[in-house]
Structures are given as structure tokens and as C-alpha cells.
Design a protein around this motif. Sequence first.
Motif, short mmCIF file in Angstrom:
data_model
loop_
_atom_site.label_atom_id
_atom_site.label_comp_id
_atom_site.label_asym_id
_atom_site.label_seq_id
_atom_site.Cartn_x
_atom_site.Cartn_y
_atom_site.Cartn_z
N ILE A 51 -8.33 -6.23 13.24
CA ILE A 51 -7.88 -5.81 14.57
C ILE A 51 -6.91 -4.65 14.48
O ILE A 51 -6.99 -3.69 15.27
CB ILE A 51 -7.26 -7.01 15.32
N LEU A 52 -5.98 -4.70 13.54
CA LEU A 52 -5.04 -3.59 13.37
C LEU A 52 -5.78 -2.29 13.05
O LEU A 52 -5.44 -1.23 13.59
CB LEU A 52 -4.04 -3.91 12.26
N ALA A 53 -6.77 -2.37 12.18
CA ALA A 53 -7.54 -1.17 11.82
C ALA A 53 -8.31 -0.65 13.03
O ALA A 53 -8.43 0.57 13.22
CB ALA A 53 -8.48 -1.47 10.66
N ARG A 54 -8.82 -1.55 13.85
CA ARG A 54 -9.55 -1.12 15.05
C ARG A 54 -8.61 -0.53 16.08
O ARG A 54 -8.94 0.48 16.73
CB ARG A 54 -10.33 -2.30 15.63
N ILE A 55 -7.45 -1.15 16.27
CA ILE A 55 -6.45 -0.58 17.19
C ILE A 55 -6.08 0.83 16.74
O ILE A 55 -5.92 1.74 17.56
CB ILE A 55 -5.20 -1.48 17.24
N GLN A 56 -5.97 0.99 15.43
CA GLN A 56 -5.62 2.29 14.86
C GLN A 56 -6.74 3.30 15.04
O GLN A 56 -6.51 4.50 14.99
CB GLN A 56 -5.32 2.11 13.36
N GLY A 57 -7.96 2.83 15.29
CA GLY A 57 -9.11 3.73 15.36
C GLY A 57 -9.42 4.31 14.00
O GLY A 57 -9.88 5.47 13.88
N ALA A 58 -9.22 3.52 12.96
CA ALA A 58 -9.35 4.01 11.59
C ALA A 58 -10.78 4.45 11.28
O ALA A 58 -11.74 3.75 11.59
CB ALA A 58 -8.92 2.93 10.61
N ARG A 59 -10.88 5.60 10.64
CA ARG A 59 -12.17 6.09 10.13
C ARG A 59 -12.17 6.13 8.60
O ARG A 59 -13.21 6.11 7.99
CB ARG A 59 -12.47 7.48 10.69
#
Length: 222
Positions: A51-59
Motif C-alpha cells: 500500500i505504501l508503494a502504491r500511495i507513493q506511485g512507485a515505478r
Amino acid sequence: MSQEQWTAVDRYLTDQLAPEDDVLTAALAAGDAAGLPAINVAPNQGKMLQILARIQGARKILEIGTLGGYSTIWLGRALPVDGRLISLEADPTHAQVARASLARAGLDKIAEVRTGPALETLPTLEAEGAGPFDFVFIDADKRNNPHYLEWSLRLTRAGSVIVVDNVVRDGAVADPASTDPSVVGTREMIELMAISPRLSSTAVQTVGTKGYDGFALARVLA
């Protein structure tokens, strides 16, 4: 509160909010069969990372410490189809298990496991121009946490997020007299976080199936 109660609460929360699927279950089973230590993140912790990575919009994600690839799968599933995850693992057996689990998860096209001590492979990433990474998860040998943090700053950008696991050490992190290398390394890392003008950081204590521990969370400011 007891370990039994912490475990029961974790089980309830996991069953409700972060149930494992066959791929994640198989990753743990493969690690057990290969004799890997059962020190992977708990399912609800894996879901939190995702979830943290998705919130960050990580690519682009960097993981330091792969073990059997369990957390790598959670993180890899946060990426878009053209995303990239590089995970660094010192132990060749661990890396082999992780690669098979990532292939089983259908993530082998975007997730790569590199074998070798991270302090040797991190300079290679920099030389390749692999960064900047949007999200970094540090979960390797704790004595080198200060070095991993320094390398993470070299391989990230303003706005990137860094998460570090196992920072409480059953409470030993608060003991300045500890000579345990894992505690010493973690304290040094936290002190670096505290003085770095490039980071806004915090840390929290956790209890659960993994006992009493915690994680640090930082945002790169510049």
C-alpha cells in the motif's frame, strides 16, 4: 498483553485484510523447504509495504535483502506493468528460491534478484544509472544499516520513500550500552536519519506474529 494475544490479533487482521493467496503461500513453503530462516515479513506487513508503494506511485523499487522473495512479491504487485524492482540478496540459495517464487508469481519480467553483498552491488546500480528509485525497502543485515541508508540516499530523489524493517530489536535499540552489532548498526542509522537535512523520518514500535519490533519510515526531501 502476551505473544499469544499479539499473534491472535495479527491472525484476525491478516484474515480480514491481507489474506495470502496460493502464490504467497507457495513462496513461504519454498523457503521452508530450502531451509531459509522464517524471518520474512508478516502478511499484514507485506500488505502495508504494498500500500505504501502504491500511495507513493512507485515505478522503481529497490529492496535490500530478498530472503525468499515473499516481501518482493508484495512489493512487485504494487508496480505498474512497466515498473521495475531490483532486490539485492547476499546468499545464492536465498536468491535462487526467490527467483523461482517471483517467476511463479508472474513477476520475473519486472523483478530482478541480484546476488552478492549489497555493499558490492549497490555501487554497480549507481554506475549503471539504475536509479533514482521511488521506494526503498531495507531488510538485510542490520549492522550495515547506516551504509544502506547512505546508499539509499544516493539512489533516490526528492519525494522517494525509504522503509527500514526490524529497528526496535525487542526494545534493545533504546540501550546505548548495547554491543550487539545489529543494535549498534540500527542506532547509528536512526541517528543519521535524525541529523540528515535530506530526510523527514519517524519510527514506530510494532507487536504481532513477529514479536516486538518496529520499522522506520523516511521521505527524501532533496
